[in-house]
Design a protein around this motif. Sequence first.
Motif, PDB file in Angstrom:
ATOM      1  N   ALA A  75       1.687  60.036 110.006  1.00  0.00           N
ATOM      2  CA  ALA A  75       1.468  58.771 109.296  1.00  0.00           C
ATOM      3  C   ALA A  75       1.000  57.696 110.269  1.00  0.00           C
ATOM      4  O   ALA A  75       1.267  57.775 111.464  1.00  0.00           O
ATOM      5  N   THR A  76       0.292  56.705 109.741  1.00  0.00           N
ATOM      6  CA  THR A  76      -0.161  55.594 110.575  1.00  0.00           C
ATOM      7  C   THR A  76       0.871  54.487 110.660  1.00  0.00           C
ATOM      8  O   THR A  76       0.835  53.676 111.575  1.00  0.00           O
ATOM      9  N   HIS A  77       1.800  54.461 109.694  1.00  0.00           N
ATOM     10  CA  HIS A  77       2.843  53.433 109.677  1.00  0.00           C
ATOM     11  C   HIS A  77       3.992  53.908 108.801  1.00  0.00           C
ATOM     12  O   HIS A  77       3.861  54.859 108.033  1.00  0.00           O
ATOM     13  N   ILE A  78       5.111  53.234 108.918  1.00  0.00           N
ATOM     14  CA  ILE A  78       6.279  53.546 108.096  1.00  0.00           C
ATOM     15  C   ILE A  78       6.410  52.457 107.032  1.00  0.00           C
ATOM     16  O   ILE A  78       6.369  51.277 107.349  1.00  0.00           O
ATOM     17  N   ASP A  79       6.520  52.895 105.783  1.00  0.00           N
ATOM     18  CA  ASP A  79       6.744  51.957 104.692  1.00  0.00           C
ATOM     19  C   ASP A  79       7.750  52.557 103.718  1.00  0.00           C
ATOM     20  O   ASP A  79       8.232  53.673 103.922  1.00  0.00           O
ATOM     21  N   ARG A  80       8.074  51.820 102.668  1.00  0.00           N
ATOM     22  CA  ARG A  80       9.060  52.289 101.683  1.00  0.00           C
ATOM     23  C   ARG A  80       8.652  53.604 101.030  1.00  0.00           C
ATOM     24  O   ARG A  80       9.492  54.471 100.807  1.00  0.00           O
ATOM     25  N   ASP A  81       7.367  53.753 100.706  1.00  0.00           N
ATOM     26  CA  ASP A  81       6.904  54.976 100.053  1.00  0.00           C
ATOM     27  C   ASP A  81       7.074  56.192 100.965  1.00  0.00           C
ATOM     28  O   ASP A  81       7.473  57.265 100.511  1.00  0.00           O
ATOM     29  N   LEU A  82       6.768  56.015 102.248  1.00  0.00           N
ATOM     30  CA  LEU A  82       6.931  57.117 103.199  1.00  0.00           C
ATOM     31  C   LEU A  82       8.414  57.483 103.340  1.00  0.00           C
ATOM     32  O   LEU A  82       8.767  58.662 103.318  1.00  0.00           O
ATOM     33  N   ILE A  83       9.275  56.496 103.458  1.00  0.00           N
ATOM     34  CA  ILE A  83      10.709  56.767 103.572  1.00  0.00           C
ATOM     35  C   ILE A  83      11.205  57.493 102.325  1.00  0.00           C
ATOM     36  O   ILE A  83      11.968  58.467 102.422  1.00  0.00           O
ATOM     37  N   ALA A  84      10.766  57.065 101.145  1.00  0.00           N
ATOM     38  CA  ALA A  84      11.158  57.735  99.899  1.00  0.00           C
ATOM     39  C   ALA A  84      10.690  59.190  99.905  1.00  0.00           C
ATOM     40  O   ALA A  84      11.433  60.094  99.502  1.00  0.00           O
ATOM     41  N   LEU A  85       9.463  59.432 100.374  1.00  0.00           N
ATOM     42  CA  LEU A  85       8.942  60.797 100.464  1.00  0.00           C
ATOM     43  C   LEU A  85       9.787  61.619 101.425  1.00  0.00           C
ATOM     44  O   LEU A  85      10.197  62.737 101.118  1.00  0.00           O
ATOM     45  N   LEU A  86      10.073  61.063 102.595  1.00  0.00           N
ATOM     46  CA  LEU A  86      10.867  61.784 103.594  1.00  0.00           C
ATOM     47  C   LEU A  86      12.266  62.095 103.072  1.00  0.00           C
ATOM     48  O   LEU A  86      12.812  63.168 103.338  1.00  0.00           O
ATOM     49  N   CYS A 121       8.468  63.662 110.932  1.00  0.00           N
ATOM     50  CA  CYS A 121       7.421  62.665 110.750  1.00  0.00           C
ATOM     51  C   CYS A 121       7.026  62.132 112.119  1.00  0.00           C
ATOM     52  O   CYS A 121       7.899  61.767 112.921  1.00  0.00           O
ATOM     53  N   MET A 122       5.738  62.078 112.369  1.00  0.00           N
ATOM     54  CA  MET A 122       5.220  61.526 113.617  1.00  0.00           C
ATOM     55  C   MET A 122       4.237  60.419 113.272  1.00  0.00           C
ATOM     56  O   MET A 122       3.461  60.534 112.322  1.00  0.00           O
ATOM     57  N   ILE A 123       4.297  59.343 114.040  1.00  0.00           N
ATOM     58  CA  ILE A 123       3.437  58.189 113.802  1.00  0.00           C
ATOM     59  C   ILE A 123       2.200  58.285 114.693  1.00  0.00           C
ATOM     60  O   ILE A 123       2.304  58.565 115.894  1.00  0.00           O
ATOM     61  N   LYS A 124       1.030  58.072 114.071  1.00  0.00           N
ATOM     62  CA  LYS A 124      -0.243  58.092 114.801  1.00  0.00           C
ATOM     63  C   LYS A 124      -0.433  56.777 115.535  1.00  0.00           C
ATOM     64  O   LYS A 124       0.012  55.744 115.020  1.00  0.00           O
ATOM     65  N   PRO A 125      -1.090  56.736 116.653  1.00  0.00           N
ATOM     66  CA  PRO A 125      -1.686  57.874 117.364  1.00  0.00           C
ATOM     67  C   PRO A 125      -0.588  58.740 117.966  1.00  0.00           C
ATOM     68  O   PRO A 125       0.451  58.254 118.410  1.00  0.00           O
ATOM     69  N   ILE A 151      16.777  70.499 111.785  1.00  0.00           N
ATOM     70  CA  ILE A 151      17.396  69.290 111.236  1.00  0.00           C
ATOM     71  C   ILE A 151      18.446  69.763 110.241  1.00  0.00           C
ATOM     72  O   ILE A 151      18.171  70.606 109.401  1.00  0.00           O
ATOM     73  N   ASN A 152      19.618  69.231 110.335  1.00  0.00           N
ATOM     74  CA  ASN A 152      20.669  69.575 109.383  1.00  0.00           C
ATOM     75  C   ASN A 152      20.523  68.710 108.139  1.00  0.00           C
ATOM     76  O   ASN A 152      21.286  67.776 107.922  1.00  0.00           O
ATOM     77  N   GLY A 153      19.502  68.995 107.344  1.00  0.00           N
ATOM     78  CA  GLY A 153      19.229  68.204 106.146  1.00  0.00           C
ATOM     79  C   GLY A 153      18.455  66.943 106.515  1.00  0.00           C
ATOM     80  O   GLY A 153      18.373  66.557 107.661  1.00  0.00           O
ATOM     81  N   GLY A 154      17.866  66.328 105.534  1.00  0.00           N
ATOM     82  CA  GLY A 154      17.167  65.068 105.761  1.00  0.00           C
ATOM     83  C   GLY A 154      15.861  65.223 106.520  1.00  0.00           C
ATOM     84  O   GLY A 154      15.199  66.230 106.453  1.00  0.00           O
ATOM     85  N   TYR A 155      15.526  64.170 107.272  1.00  0.00           N
ATOM     86  CA  TYR A 155      14.256  64.137 107.974  1.00  0.00           C
ATOM     87  C   TYR A 155      14.476  63.589 109.384  1.00  0.00           C
ATOM     88  O   TYR A 155      15.523  63.049 109.702  1.00  0.00           O
ATOM     89  N   ASN A 156      13.443  63.730 110.196  1.00  0.00           N
ATOM     90  CA  ASN A 156      13.497  63.270 111.580  1.00  0.00           C
ATOM     91  C   ASN A 156      12.178  62.595 111.910  1.00  0.00           C
ATOM     92  O   ASN A 156      11.127  63.205 111.727  1.00  0.00           O
ATOM     93  N   ILE A 157      12.225  61.357 112.357  1.00  0.00           N
ATOM     94  CA  ILE A 157      11.008  60.676 112.805  1.00  0.00           C
ATOM     95  C   ILE A 157      10.954  60.822 114.308  1.00  0.00           C
ATOM     96  O   ILE A 157      11.864  60.399 115.012  1.00  0.00           O
ATOM     97  N   VAL A 158       9.902  61.513 114.782  1.00  0.00           N
ATOM     98  CA  VAL A 158       9.750  61.759 116.229  1.00  0.00           C
ATOM     99  C   VAL A 158       8.525  61.069 116.758  1.00  0.00           C
ATOM    100  O   VAL A 158       7.602  60.798 116.058  1.00  0.00           O
TER     101      VAL A 158
END
Length: 95
Positions: free
Chosen positions: A45-56, A64-68, A88-95
Amino acid sequence: MTKEAQGLSGTLHRDEFGLVVMSYPYADEHMEEIQRRKIPTVILATHIDRDLIALLESFKGTYCMIKPLNYQKFTSVVRQVMSGDFIINGGYNIV
């Protein structure tokens, strides 16, 4: 659905993926199927927003990795996911 999307959809049904790398929000039409099949997923993703968090939050075992991207970190995550060492033990991880 485009010809490429139909091809991807058919491949998903044959369980030929060990990892999906997708660019947010461009792969929306396949996300339900990927989630249902519990395929490990890296979302770029290019940025983190509410829609991305809801998807994750709706996915389990998602990275999830942020570009670049830091290419070394990206290849490390892919290598670890494919070898089963990055769990990941459930959920998501932003790296």
